[in-house]
Write an enzyme that holds these catalytic residues in place. Structure first.
Site, PDB file in Angstrom:
ATOM      1  CD  GLN A  73      40.178 174.350  54.372  1.00 54.62           C
ATOM      2  OE1 GLN A  73      40.290 173.303  55.012  1.00 54.62           O
ATOM      3  NE2 GLN A  73      40.107 175.527  54.970  1.00 54.62           N
ATOM      4  CB  SER A  74      46.215 170.330  51.578  1.00 55.60           C
ATOM      5  OG  SER A  74      46.883 169.087  51.673  1.00 55.60           O
ATOM      6  CG  ASN A  75      41.528 166.506  53.328  1.00 56.79           C
ATOM      7  OD1 ASN A  75      40.973 167.100  54.245  1.00 56.79           O
ATOM      8  ND2 ASN A  75      40.963 166.353  52.138  1.00 56.79           N
TER       9      ASN A  75
END
Ligand code: PLP
Length: 322
Positions: A73-75
């Site tokens: 879920q890396s922005n």
């Protein structure tokens, strides 16, 4: 005067700064918010600032591919994927599901689909999944991926996790100057902190002023300020700000909860509070925990006066909550 590194314009600057009237009354402080959730590119977030300089460097080096790594879920990877597309580059990243280490209580985690993962695919990033492991496993996987792409004859620009090279810190040094131009001085600037270039850049911009920069840790690693000091040295060597040492960074580890990428009860309560008081969305991995820290410190009297909460974005992860 040092010369600014080259920049590719990607985001809308300056980001808005405004007061939070209801939460100011509720917490008994003069609370403002810096809206880096509204950088206006690929659903916003603090990584857009860093990418303006990272992508310019990739283009200057003649890269055809950018390679990085992060959690599912890396922005950062979501914004990198979009930035690469805009710059005519291909992008690939190694990702691991959350949490990296430790067990997750059922029903408390983030999904490996939806949220940022959905957006990575939409922006055309190639994802290579590794099984759950350590940060070191992740970095090794990214290096291997970069090497494989180079063996195919493509020129690769490697980007460290979260975009935290000196260029990322430079972007936030500038962001600190941006805030100084928008407003009379704050007593404290509070930000979520993890890979460090956000806090390092802001700390460099406010060093020697009356403004404290307080990082709320989202990753439970007490040695991170040592890494921040190294990054601040690099920034300083390029001519921007003085070198700070580990002890110069205020890094509060009390609000991490169960670990990196594991939503905390206080963080989830803070997300609700912000949503219901101000109509603003926070995220479960970073800004929710940082705001939980801000609220707790205001209530205990450790935080007073004119306070700026730096909203670093992350909202897409809300849509990956199990
Ligand atoms: C990456 C990120 C942070 C942390 O910024 P660093 O520069 O990596 O310390 C905080 N909040 C959000 C939403 C992020 O995506």
């Amino acid at each position: 005067m040092p010369i600014d590194p080259p920049r590719v314009p990607l985001i809308l600057l300056p980001t808005p700064l405004h007061r939070l009237d209801r939460l100011s009354a509720e917490l008994g402080i003069d609370l403002w918010i810096k809206r880096d959730d509204l950088t206006g590119f690929a659903l916003g977030g603090n990584k857009g600032r860093k990418l303006e300089y990272l992508m310019a460097q990739a283009l200057a080096e003649g890269a055809e591919f950018v390679v990085s790594c992060g959690s599912a879920q890396s922005n950062f990877l979501r914004q990198l994927a979009a930035a690469a597309t805009v710059c005519g580059l291909q992008s690939a990243a190694v990702v691991m599901p959350l949490p990296f280490e430790g067990e997750l209580p059922t029903g408390a985690g983030l999904s490996d689909a939806g949220g940022n993962v959905l957006l990575d695919e939409l922006f055309g990033m190639e994802l290579r999944w590794l099984p759950n492991g350590t940060w070191e496993d992740l970095y090794a996987g990214a290096e291997q991926l970069a090497n494989e792409i180079e063996l195919e004859g493509k020129r690769v620009y490697r980007i460290p996790v979260g975009g935290s090279s000196w260029l990322g810190a430079f972007a936030f040094f500038n962001a600190g100057l941006e805030l100084q131009q928008q407003s009379p001085p704050f007593d404290v600037v509070v930000t979520a902190s993890s890979s460090g270039s956000t806090q390092v850049g802001l700390a460099a911009a406010f060093a020697g002023s009356s403004t404290r920069v307080l990082g709320i840790a989202c990753d439970p690693e007490p040695e991170l300020p040592g890494d921040f000091a190294i990054l601040s040295n690099e920034l300083s060597n390029h001519g921007f700000g003085g070198a700070l040492s580990a002890g110069d960074f205020e890094f509060d580890l009390r609000f991490v909860g169960g670990g990196y990428g594991i939503p905390s009860e206080d963080g989830q309560a803070a997300i609700r509070q912000m949503a219901r008081s101000e109509g603003i969305l926070l995220d479960p991995i970073y800004s929710g925990k940082a705001f939980a820290g801000l609220m707790a410190l205001a209530r205990s009297g450790e935080l007073e006066g004119r306070v700026c909460f730096w909203h670093t974005g992350g909202v897409p992860a809300l849509f990956a909550m199990d």
